[in-house]
Design an enzyme around this catalytic site. Structure first.
Site, short mmCIF file in Angstrom:
data_model
loop_
_atom_site.label_atom_id
_atom_site.label_comp_id
_atom_site.label_asym_id
_atom_site.label_seq_id
_atom_site.Cartn_x
_atom_site.Cartn_y
_atom_site.Cartn_z
N HIS A 200 0.85 -1.19 0.00
CA HIS A 200 0.00 0.00 0.00
C HIS A 200 0.89 1.24 0.00
O HIS A 200 0.81 2.09 0.88
CB HIS A 200 -0.95 -0.02 1.19
N ARG A 236 11.79 8.82 -16.66
CA ARG A 236 10.99 7.75 -16.08
C ARG A 236 11.54 7.42 -14.70
O ARG A 236 12.73 7.18 -14.54
CB ARG A 236 10.99 6.51 -16.97
N ASP A 283 -5.35 -13.52 -0.01
CA ASP A 283 -5.91 -12.22 0.40
C ASP A 283 -7.43 -12.34 0.50
O ASP A 283 -8.17 -11.38 0.25
CB ASP A 283 -5.51 -11.12 -0.58
N ALA A 322 -11.58 -5.34 -3.76
CA ALA A 322 -11.65 -5.21 -2.30
C ALA A 322 -11.32 -6.54 -1.64
O ALA A 322 -12.06 -7.05 -0.81
CB ALA A 322 -13.04 -4.74 -1.89
#
Length: 401
Positions: A200, A236, A283, A322
């Site tokens: 994350h 980049r 997950d 999700a």
């Protein structure tokens, strides 16, 4: 002590597939040989040509069977453990989401109650709880995904101490490494035997380099909720994804549900990282093993509404995933369908996560002296039998509380 004796099958050993018999005494594997003579009292299982492989180890899972670990009840933990055992998982790491302190308190209290109940019940309770994976709250707001942004915070040594004071079962902590204090926390956690994981995150390659030097060694759900190459004017700038490929010290995990990653990317990760540095995870949220439709990610009280459709969980506006409703047997089949050799796919579901988590001396391989955590698979890679700690788990569904 009566043995459990497996005959007539193909066993996945560290050296590859072999026609082999396997004997289990108590909770451990006691013998491997081409022909083991039955002894009086042995329970003989004729595999009839099926595969016998190490039990799957899921290092990133939030729930299943209508239950989420964040529900904060022992029943929720046990329900998820049973559901995933039906799909070959023998050890799982309950994963906590970013949440309010009251939900985290309930999570850890339920963990202890459920773990005692599971140990008392043995294999009938399903997958063993290997440890805890804490995913958040130290995540980048721009890459929070389905995590609740209201509870995101910045890491600190004081926060780390408070976290580890909650439980001695914490095995993995996921943070965004670019946050102030994250690298210091990673060093602190690593020194205490906890795996600091990156996820994350909006970090660039140089920030990941610093993170690796600080003790980070793993990336959660590779590609999902993480930065990739971007342009600044004519230049980049490599991101998390590119760093994950570049740094050999970093292991990665992939959600192999066929939705989070296309098969081509699964094959690419395997090609670059190899089976020793790539783990399969589910997950999975509470929708795993349940009919599709509306569901909740996180606790029933404070979680986020999601929609399970087409084999994956999505945000209600369908703007992103999700979590998954995957199981480990499905992850193996998906990896194989991507062109990954079966032996590698099975190792990425067992031996590799065990090595990442530091339990390779006990789990993740079929060898004498190892925990007798085993899965029987048919020719289509469906689970026919799950053995947890030397005891056969009843695969027949039971009404869940």
């Amino acid at each position: 002590m009566n043995r459990l004796l497996f005959t007539g099958g193909t066993v996945l050993l560290p050296t590859g597939f072999r026609r082999m018999d396997a004997a289990v005494s108590g909770a451990v594997i006691s013998a491997l040989a081409p022909d083991i003579a039955p002894e009086e009292g042995d329970v003989v299982v004729d595999l009839q040509g099926d595969l016998l492989v190490p039990g799957f180890i899921d290092m990133h899972v939030h729930g299943g069977g209508g239950a989420d670990f964040m529900d904060g009840t022992a029943d929720a933990f046990l329900t998820a453990c049973r559901v995933h055992a039906r799909h070959g998982t023998t050890t799982l790491y309950p994963t906590a989401l970013t949440a309010a302190d009251e939900d985290m308190d309930a999570f850890f209290a339920a963990l202890e109650t459920a773990d005692r109940a599971r140990k008392a019940a043995g294999a009938s309770a399903g997958a063993r709880i290997g440890g805890v994976h804490v995913e958040g709250p130290w995540l980048a707001p721009a890459q929070a995904g389905a995590q609740d942004p209201n509870y995101l915070r910045t890491p600190s040594a004081e926060e780390c101490e408070k976290l580890l004071a909650r439980s001695d079962r914490i095995a993995v902590v996921t943070m965004a490494p670019e946050l102030d204090g994250a690298c210091e926390c990673a060093s602190w956690l690593a020194a205490r035997g906890v795996l600091p994981a990156m996820g994350h995150s909006a970090a660039d390659l140089e920030q990941v380099r610093t993170a690796v030097d600080s003790g980070f060694r793993h990336m959660v759900h590779f590609y999902s909720a993480m930065s990739t190459v971007r342009r600044e004017n004519s230049c980049r700038i490599p991101g998390m994804v590119e760093a994950g490929y570049l740094f050999d010290a970093v292991t990665v995990e992939a959600i192999a549900d066929g939705h989070h990653l296309p098969l081509s990317l699964l094959r690419l990760i395997h090609k670059v990282k190899g089976p020793e540095r790539m783990a399969l995870v589910t997950d999975a949220m509470r929708g795993a093993g349940m009919p599709e439709g509306p569901s909740v990610l996180g606790s029933l009280k404070n979680g986020r509404e999601v929609l399970v459709e087409g084999g994956v969980a999505r945000l209600p506006d369908r703007s992103g995933f999700a979590g998954s409703v995957c199981t480990m047997d499905r992850a193996v089949r998906t990896a194989v369908s991507a062109g990954i050799p079966l032996e590698d796919a099975l190792r990425m579901a067992s031996g590799t996560p065990s090595k990442i988590l530091g339990t390779a001396g006990r789990r993740g391989a079929i060898l004498p002296g190892m925990d007798a955590d085993l899965v029987r698979l048919d020719g289509d890679l469906n689970v026919i039998m799950t053995v947890v700690g030397g005891t056969i788990f009843d695969l027949n569904p039971h009404p869940e509380k």
